[in-house]
Design an enzyme around this catalytic site. Structure first.
Site, mmCIF file in Angstrom:
data_model
loop_
_atom_site.group_PDB
_atom_site.id
_atom_site.type_symbol
_atom_site.label_atom_id
_atom_site.label_comp_id
_atom_site.label_asym_id
_atom_site.label_seq_id
_atom_site.Cartn_x
_atom_site.Cartn_y
_atom_site.Cartn_z
ATOM 1 N N SER A 271 13.530 -35.307 -49.906
ATOM 2 C CA SER A 271 13.760 -35.818 -48.569
ATOM 3 C C SER A 271 12.482 -35.782 -47.730
ATOM 4 O O SER A 271 11.466 -36.292 -48.178
ATOM 5 C CB SER A 271 14.912 -35.024 -47.944
ATOM 6 O OG SER A 271 15.566 -35.822 -47.012
ATOM 7 N N HIS A 416 23.016 -36.607 -51.078
ATOM 8 C CA HIS A 416 21.611 -36.284 -50.783
ATOM 9 C C HIS A 416 21.375 -34.808 -51.091
ATOM 10 O O HIS A 416 21.843 -33.926 -50.356
ATOM 11 C CB HIS A 416 21.399 -36.565 -49.299
ATOM 12 C CG HIS A 416 19.989 -36.458 -48.833
ATOM 13 N ND1 HIS A 416 19.004 -37.325 -49.207
ATOM 14 C CD2 HIS A 416 19.411 -35.576 -47.973
ATOM 15 C CE1 HIS A 416 17.874 -36.997 -48.591
ATOM 16 N NE2 HIS A 416 18.095 -35.938 -47.848
HETATM 17 C C1 GTR Z 1 17.112 -36.852 -42.266
HETATM 18 C C2 GTR Z 1 16.084 -37.934 -42.098
HETATM 19 C C3 GTR Z 1 15.673 -38.428 -43.449
HETATM 20 C C4 GTR Z 1 15.367 -37.289 -44.396
HETATM 21 C C5 GTR Z 1 16.266 -36.076 -44.192
HETATM 22 C C6 GTR Z 1 15.814 -34.752 -44.790
HETATM 23 O O1 GTR Z 1 17.746 -36.455 -41.148
HETATM 24 O O2 GTR Z 1 16.681 -38.912 -41.319
HETATM 25 O O3 GTR Z 1 14.596 -39.323 -43.342
HETATM 26 O O4 GTR Z 1 14.049 -36.942 -44.343
HETATM 27 O O5 GTR Z 1 16.447 -35.796 -42.870
HETATM 28 O O6 GTR Z 1 14.649 -34.426 -44.817
HETATM 29 O O7 GTR Z 1 16.687 -34.008 -45.201
#
Ligand code: GTR
Length: 437
Positions: A271, A416
């Site tokens: 991420s 995610h």
């Molecule tokens: C989210 C962000 C993403 C990603 C994520 C993370 O909120 O919108 O781009 O980077 O965080 O890092 O878990």
């Protein structure tokens, strides 16, 4: 750590591992059929429209791309920051860690001549005891402190940043609770990495720059202001740039450790920390392999599809990640002069594994695949082999891991996150390229 701070850490961990980030907030496009026609930027065409004709032209195009990312997204790493002397202290070496399975080293890397008083990062390094000779290592930044990657009582509890929930109180450093040990065991799979014969190294990203807005004074950035500067210039680095830089400083140390094979250091991140890993590898050719997990927009994904997260969201929620110039591109997804496929092009021709998750619509997994497809043209151009498919594979079916292919991809079922499945594919990919350890 106070009870409140510990609850905040648990909550943050749960959020990261939950669908909260995966689910699409209202008002963002999650409809493939609503994507307007767009044209990908071409890594093999110079900004002036001239084609990159031969591999000998590539370094010039590469330099141009690096500059565009510095100028518009991540900011410039100050020259002074790239020339600091390596100052380390080996805080601990345990040759019988994890019931004798690993050597554990903990190293403080100092960023300023003020040593203890100045900014520093804490590197946790494990090397498998059954590996003979210099060991290849996987290096990545962690979100919540080194002690969260494994429930090993020997990991030092270095201070981490905490933000009181729903409060205007400033964030502050606290020493984490014992209970936070191993909270991210699933995400890191350290024992599996070690059993496969690889070393494992990690740093807490907040050691370098805290992950919240208006935190510049608390991280490394002021250390490198030229005389008289008190605030960032529009193209000065943001937190992603500092995190990438911190990874390179860890590699500086690894190059001095005779038990490490520093020519075989793979870099990984998830991420936002995947974005940082991508940018670190783009700038620092010493990173040999990139294992990129769901780095999303401003990472391996493509703005131009206008699906999932957009620049406005990134800029408004996380302005501290970027240089100030990035704000100019809010609402201009099809005009920004860089994109995920170009970021991956800066990794070519080094082996690259791009991973997505099916429910991670916010990152636009299909776009992540299209980046891997597009960058494959650069690999071919440079005499390597990229992906050989242009069709999004079925979930949980990795494509192109054979040894001759230097770009691999999978889309995993689920949210995610980083899972044992992701690690299984990564380790297989490393085994193919570096031989079984
Ligand atoms: C989210 C962000 C993403 C990603 C994520 C993370 O909120 O919108 O781009 O980077 O965080 O890092 O878990």
């Amino acid at each position: 750590m106070t009870h409140r701070a510990y609850s905040a850490l648990l909550l943050a961990t749960a959020l990261l591992a939950s669908n909260a980030i995966a689910q699409m907030p209202a008002g963002y496009n999650a409809d493939e059929s609503a994507i307007q026609p767009y044209t990908l930027l071409d890594p093999l065409t110079f900004s002036n429209g001239r084609p990159v004709r031969t591999p000998a032209d590539w370094p010039r195009r590469r330099a141009e791309l690096l500059h565009l990312f510095e100028q518009n997204v991540y900011g410039h790493t100050p020259a002074a920051a790239n020339h600091i002397p390596l100052r380390v202290h080996i805080d601990e070496t345990d040759t019988q860690a994890l019931n004798g399975k690993a050597i554990r080293k903990q190293i403080t890397i100092y960023f300023s001549s003020r040593l203890e008083a100045g900014p520093k990062e804490h590197l946790l390094l494990y090397l498998p005891t059954h590996h003979h000779g210099p060991t290849p290592v996987i290096l990545g930044l962690n979100f919540f402190g080194n002690q969260t990657v494994l429930a090993d009582p020997g990991i030092r509890l270095n201070p981490t940043w905490t933000r009181p929930p729903k409060s205007t109180e400033p964030a502050h450093l606290v020493t984490p609770d014992e209970k936070s040990r191993g909270l991210q065991t699933q995400q890191w799979q350290v024992e599996k990495v070690l059993a496969s014969g690889y070393g494992f190294a990690t740093i807490y990203c907040g050691d370098i720059d805290p992950d919240f807005t208006n935190s510049i004074q608390l991280g490394v950035r002021p250390l490198f202001y030229p005389a008289g500067q008190t605030a960032p210039a529009p193209d000065d680095w943001g937190a992603l740039g500092t995190w990438a830089w911190g990874l390179s400083r860890a590699l500086d140390y690894l190059q001095t450790d005779k038990q490490v094979d520093a020519k075989r250091v793979a870099i990984t991140g998830h991420s936002r920390l995947g974005k940082a890993a991508n940018w670190a590898a783009a700038q620092d050719p010493r990173f040999a392999i990139v294992l990129s997990t769901e780095s999303g927009k401003a990472g391996q994904s493509i703005y131009r599809r206008r699906y999932g997260e957009d620049i406005a969201h990134l800029q408004h929620s996380f302005p501290h990640w970027f240089c100030e110039n990035y704000a100019k591109w809010v609402g201009h997804e099809t005009e920004i002069p860089v994109d995920g496929n170009l970021l991956l092009a800066l990794i070519a021709p080094r082996p690259l594994y791009v991973a997505s998750a099916q429910d991670d619509l916010w990152s636009d997994p299909h776009a992540e695949f299209l980046s891997a497809v597009d960058v494959s043209r650069v690999y071919t151009f440079l005499g390597h082999q990229g992906l050989t498919t242009t069709t999004l594979p079925q979930p949980d079916q990795a494509v192109d891991s054979p040894i001759q292919h230097d770009v691999a991809y999978h889309i995993r079922t689920g949210k995610h996150d980083v899972t044992a499945y992701d690690w299984g594919q990564y380790l297989h990919f490393l085994d193919q390229r570096w031989g079984r350890q």
